[in-house]
Design an enzyme around this catalytic site. Sequence first.
Site, PDB file in Angstrom:
ATOM      1  CG  ASP A 289      -3.200   2.423  -1.396  1.00  0.00           C
ATOM      2  OD1 ASP A 289      -2.606   1.146  -1.693  1.00  0.00           O
ATOM      3  OD2 ASP A 289      -2.801   3.356  -1.172  1.00  0.00           O
TER       4      ASP A 289
ATOM      5  CE  LYS B 137       2.864 -11.415  -7.725  1.00  0.00           C
ATOM      6  NZ  LYS B 137       1.567 -11.189  -7.420  1.00  0.00           N
TER       7      LYS B 137
ATOM      8  CB  THR C 240     -11.739  -3.091  -4.150  1.00  0.00           C
ATOM      9  OG1 THR C 240     -10.393  -3.930  -4.293  1.00  0.00           O
ATOM     10  CG2 THR C 240     -12.614  -3.419  -3.207  1.00  0.00           C
TER      11      THR C 240
ATOM     12  CG  ASN D 123      -5.661  -9.185  -9.625  1.00  0.00           C
ATOM     13  OD1 ASN D 123      -5.012  -9.820 -10.417  1.00  0.00           O
ATOM     14  ND2 ASN D 123      -5.990  -7.900 -10.134  1.00  0.00           N
TER      15      ASN D 123
ATOM     16  CE1 TYR E 265       5.147  -8.935  -9.696  1.00  0.00           C
ATOM     17  CE2 TYR E 265       6.126 -10.793 -11.000  1.00  0.00           C
ATOM     18  CZ  TYR E 265       5.174 -10.065 -10.489  1.00  0.00           C
ATOM     19  OH  TYR E 265       3.943 -10.638 -11.116  1.00  0.00           O
TER      20      TYR E 265
ATOM     21  CB  VAL F  16      -1.554 -12.690 -17.316  1.00  0.00           C
ATOM     22  CG1 VAL F  16      -2.716 -12.044 -17.813  1.00  0.00           C
ATOM     23  CG2 VAL F  16      -1.267 -14.013 -16.549  1.00  0.00           C
TER      24      VAL F  16
ATOM     25  CB  THR G 138      -2.282  -7.668 -17.505  1.00  0.00           C
ATOM     26  OG1 THR G 138      -0.755  -7.806 -17.012  1.00  0.00           O
ATOM     27  CG2 THR G 138      -2.654  -9.137 -17.040  1.00  0.00           C
TER      28      THR G 138
ATOM     29  CB  SER H 282       1.728 -16.330  -6.268  1.00  0.00           C
ATOM     30  OG  SER H 282       3.130 -16.500  -6.476  1.00  0.00           O
TER      31      SER H 282
END
Length: 302
Positions: free
Chosen positions: A67, A174, A45, A97, A170, A204, A206, A156
């Site tokens: 969403d 988390k 998704t 995620n 943020y 990470v 990303t 997390s």
Amino acid sequence: MNPVNLEPYQLPDDAVWLITGCSSGIGREIATLVASKPNQRLIATARDPSSLSYLPTTDNVLRLPLDVTSPDSVNKAFDTAAKHFGKDFHLDVVVNNAGYSLSGDTESATEEESHQEIETLFFGTARVTMRSVEVMRQSKHPETGNFRGGVIFNISSLAGLCAFPGHAYYHAGKFAVEGWTESVAREMHPDWKINFCIVEPSGVKTNFEGHSKANTKPHPDYTDDMPARKLAAWVSKGIQAGMGLEPSAVAETLFTVARRGERVPLRLPLGATCWKMAKSRYESSLAELEAIKGISGMGEEI
């Protein structure tokens, strides 16, 4: 407290995976990995399903718009998946995620920015998790009548363990995911065999400098010598130097946890940085606890 994740979990050969936020980063890598495994089935998704074109076109892969900030979107995705798989619809592994980082001066964060961050990180995770629990607790093996069970990975972060300047909302999101997940995990009936895993990766590699990162407007009274500015500069240099975990390595680890036939850990710190900082945080907390022992007891013996 009620114990969690009591029995070893074994990933079925025909497992169905549901993953949110598959357009990039960890979501993309775990979706790619699952899609490459024979007989594993995938519900991938993203807010924009066109971003999932990297996935193969097979009967085992279902691409859906989702969403997580919209209850209607979440419900529609689950209803579509149930219709696609028919009476055999079940979920074995869910990976929550979807999310992004909101960075900058907290004092300048708008109501919309702060609410949207919590809506995405926390309420989005909660929505998908509870719909997944509903499916998992009703899923049984047709031959034995036993519950299939499953694993829910809630992504997390090191940011769910330790707080740093310039990322207050943020961290709030988390930290909320961590406490909420632990509470829900302790509500599960042992017979359902629903396992929860709070995944806590350190940095990470990303697209956090792209669509996965938002910034508040700089506050004029917060200068370059302030803690948040110094941290942001350090992180920027680290990213340019290639610092961070490979998202493919995170994906491989999650797949291993699901298939290894052992007990699923409630918390899973990933990366040496996260493990060391988590250990340091717990040790310093114990020291602080001892230091205030007299005050905390309020005259009672501890």
